[in-house]
Design a protein around this motif. Structure first.
Motif, PDB file in Angstrom:
ATOM      1  N   MET A 186       2.250  31.463 -16.916  1.00  0.00           N
ATOM      2  CA  MET A 186       4.091  31.304 -16.153  1.00  0.00           C
ATOM      3  C   MET A 186       4.062  29.855 -15.814  1.00  0.00           C
ATOM      4  O   MET A 186       3.330  28.635 -15.402  1.00  0.00           O
ATOM      5  N   PRO A 187       5.296  29.477 -15.325  1.00  0.00           N
ATOM      6  CA  PRO A 187       5.779  28.065 -15.103  1.00  0.00           C
ATOM      7  C   PRO A 187       5.396  28.533 -13.982  1.00  0.00           C
ATOM      8  O   PRO A 187       5.763  28.600 -13.154  1.00  0.00           O
ATOM      9  N   PHE A 188       5.264  26.851 -13.199  1.00  0.00           N
ATOM     10  CA  PHE A 188       3.977  25.822 -11.822  1.00  0.00           C
ATOM     11  C   PHE A 188       5.802  24.907 -11.836  1.00  0.00           C
ATOM     12  O   PHE A 188       6.000  24.154 -12.903  1.00  0.00           O
ATOM     13  N   GLU A 189       5.439  25.107 -10.272  1.00  0.00           N
ATOM     14  CA  GLU A 189       5.850  23.739  -9.694  1.00  0.00           C
ATOM     15  C   GLU A 189       5.375  23.380  -8.179  1.00  0.00           C
ATOM     16  O   GLU A 189       4.677  24.156  -7.689  1.00  0.00           O
ATOM     17  N   PHE A 190       4.559  22.149  -8.652  1.00  0.00           N
ATOM     18  CA  PHE A 190       4.422  21.584  -7.684  1.00  0.00           C
ATOM     19  C   PHE A 190       4.779  20.057  -6.792  1.00  0.00           C
ATOM     20  O   PHE A 190       4.695  19.485  -7.522  1.00  0.00           O
ATOM     21  N   ILE A 191       4.901  20.374  -5.722  1.00  0.00           N
ATOM     22  CA  ILE A 191       5.596  19.292  -4.641  1.00  0.00           C
ATOM     23  C   ILE A 191       4.928  19.157  -3.686  1.00  0.00           C
ATOM     24  O   ILE A 191       4.470  19.799  -2.859  1.00  0.00           O
ATOM     25  N   ILE A 247       0.673  -1.437   0.310  1.00  0.00           N
ATOM     26  CA  ILE A 247       0.035  -0.162  -0.321  1.00  0.00           C
ATOM     27  C   ILE A 247       0.871   1.165  -0.006  1.00  0.00           C
ATOM     28  O   ILE A 247       2.210   1.366   1.117  1.00  0.00           O
ATOM     29  N   LEU A 248       0.776   2.283  -0.660  1.00  0.00           N
ATOM     30  CA  LEU A 248       0.965   3.035  -1.208  1.00  0.00           C
ATOM     31  C   LEU A 248       0.306   4.988  -0.387  1.00  0.00           C
ATOM     32  O   LEU A 248      -0.565   5.067  -1.781  1.00  0.00           O
ATOM     33  N   SER A 249       0.959   5.503   0.347  1.00  0.00           N
ATOM     34  CA  SER A 249      -0.388   6.354   1.125  1.00  0.00           C
ATOM     35  C   SER A 249       0.260   7.647   1.472  1.00  0.00           C
ATOM     36  O   SER A 249       1.127   7.363   2.790  1.00  0.00           O
ATOM     37  N   HIS A 250       0.132   8.643   1.657  1.00  0.00           N
ATOM     38  CA  HIS A 250       0.779  10.255   1.504  1.00  0.00           C
ATOM     39  C   HIS A 250       0.176  10.885   1.866  1.00  0.00           C
ATOM     40  O   HIS A 250      -0.153  10.997   1.666  1.00  0.00           O
ATOM     41  N   LYS A 251       0.172  11.407   3.263  1.00  0.00           N
ATOM     42  CA  LYS A 251      -0.203  12.750   3.075  1.00  0.00           C
ATOM     43  C   LYS A 251       0.561  14.275   2.441  1.00  0.00           C
ATOM     44  O   LYS A 251       1.203  13.896   2.237  1.00  0.00           O
ATOM     45  N   LEU A 252      -0.426  15.032   2.408  1.00  0.00           N
ATOM     46  CA  LEU A 252      -0.175  16.262   1.664  1.00  0.00           C
ATOM     47  C   LEU A 252       0.722  16.906   2.788  1.00  0.00           C
ATOM     48  O   LEU A 252      -0.090  17.253   3.239  1.00  0.00           O
ATOM     49  N   GLY A 253       1.678  17.274   1.590  1.00  0.00           N
ATOM     50  CA  GLY A 253       2.742  18.317   2.557  1.00  0.00           C
ATOM     51  C   GLY A 253       3.349  17.336   3.506  1.00  0.00           C
ATOM     52  O   GLY A 253       3.229  16.514   3.932  1.00  0.00           O
ATOM     53  N   PRO A 254       4.498  18.627   4.428  1.00  0.00           N
ATOM     54  CA  PRO A 254       4.887  19.982   3.739  1.00  0.00           C
ATOM     55  C   PRO A 254       5.577  19.971   2.403  1.00  0.00           C
ATOM     56  O   PRO A 254       6.756  18.577   1.587  1.00  0.00           O
ATOM     57  N   GLY A 255       5.097  20.595   1.226  1.00  0.00           N
ATOM     58  CA  GLY A 255       5.583  20.889   0.342  1.00  0.00           C
ATOM     59  C   GLY A 255       5.275  22.069  -0.358  1.00  0.00           C
ATOM     60  O   GLY A 255       5.309  22.863   0.282  1.00  0.00           O
ATOM     61  N   SER A 256       5.286  22.322  -1.755  1.00  0.00           N
ATOM     62  CA  SER A 256       5.098  23.754  -1.986  1.00  0.00           C
ATOM     63  C   SER A 256       4.801  23.867  -3.675  1.00  0.00           C
ATOM     64  O   SER A 256       4.560  22.056  -3.816  1.00  0.00           O
ATOM     65  N   LEU A 257       4.066  24.932  -3.985  1.00  0.00           N
ATOM     66  CA  LEU A 257       3.306  25.208  -5.101  1.00  0.00           C
ATOM     67  C   LEU A 257       4.013  26.219  -5.857  1.00  0.00           C
ATOM     68  O   LEU A 257       3.719  28.047  -4.436  1.00  0.00           O
ATOM     69  N   THR A 258       4.605  26.380  -6.763  1.00  0.00           N
ATOM     70  CA  THR A 258       4.988  28.051  -6.902  1.00  0.00           C
ATOM     71  C   THR A 258       4.912  28.693  -8.180  1.00  0.00           C
ATOM     72  O   THR A 258       4.860  27.720  -9.007  1.00  0.00           O
ATOM     73  N   PHE A 259       4.486  29.882  -8.608  1.00  0.00           N
ATOM     74  CA  PHE A 259       4.493  30.332  -9.955  1.00  0.00           C
ATOM     75  C   PHE A 259       5.098  31.176 -10.931  1.00  0.00           C
ATOM     76  O   PHE A 259       5.529  32.290  -9.329  1.00  0.00           O
TER      77      PHE A 259
END
Length: 139
Positions: free
Chosen positions: A86-91, A3-15
């Motif tokens: 714009m470019p974005f990056e979502f981690i 089973i593969l399950s993770h919580k959202l965060g800590p991460g980032s979202l930039t534009f």
């Protein structure tokens, strides 16, 4: 299979471009990269067979942000940059082994601002992704 399950965060979202990007993470309550599929009807031929209809895939990046009522708010930034691609990056989660990110180009749209009096308001946003987003390992 494990089973593969993770919580959202800590991460980032930039534009935006590196060194001038706008960080959304500190105001985000939720975030998702969402695909949508449009499928045309199949085409019938005389033999009784069918040709599959074409499929078109589109994506959005969006979520819910906490409102800020200063000129540095994300709603003001989105208003000032509306229509800009714009470019974005979502981690989604930078703390896990093998962390991944999504990158691409997003068209900035205005974000609603305000809500209930004497409340910490939040509003949803959704930016159209131009082309396909690209998954990659976080370096």
């Amino acid at each position: 299979m494990t089973i593969l399950s993770h919580k959202l965060g800590p991460g980032s979202l930039t534009f935006g471009e590196v060194a001038s990007e706008q960080e959304f993470a500190a105001q985000l309550r939720s975030c998702s990269l969402t695909p949508d599929t449009e499928e045309e009807d199949p085409i019938d031929v005389l033999s009784g067979e069918q040709i599959d209809g074409d499929e078109t895939y589109t994506y959005t990046i969006g979520g819910s942000i906490l409102d800020g009522y200063t000129m540095e708010s994300l709603a003001v930034w989105a208003h000032q940059n509306k229509g800009t691609v714009m470019p974005f990056e979502f981690i989604p989660n930078a703390d896990i082994t093998g962390a991944m990110k999504w990158t691409g180009q997003a068209k900035i749209r205005p974000i609603a601002h305000g809500g209930d009096v004497k409340s910490r308001n939040e509003n949803d946003f959704e930016f159209k992704i131009i082309g396909d987003p690209t998954p990659a390992a976080v370096a």
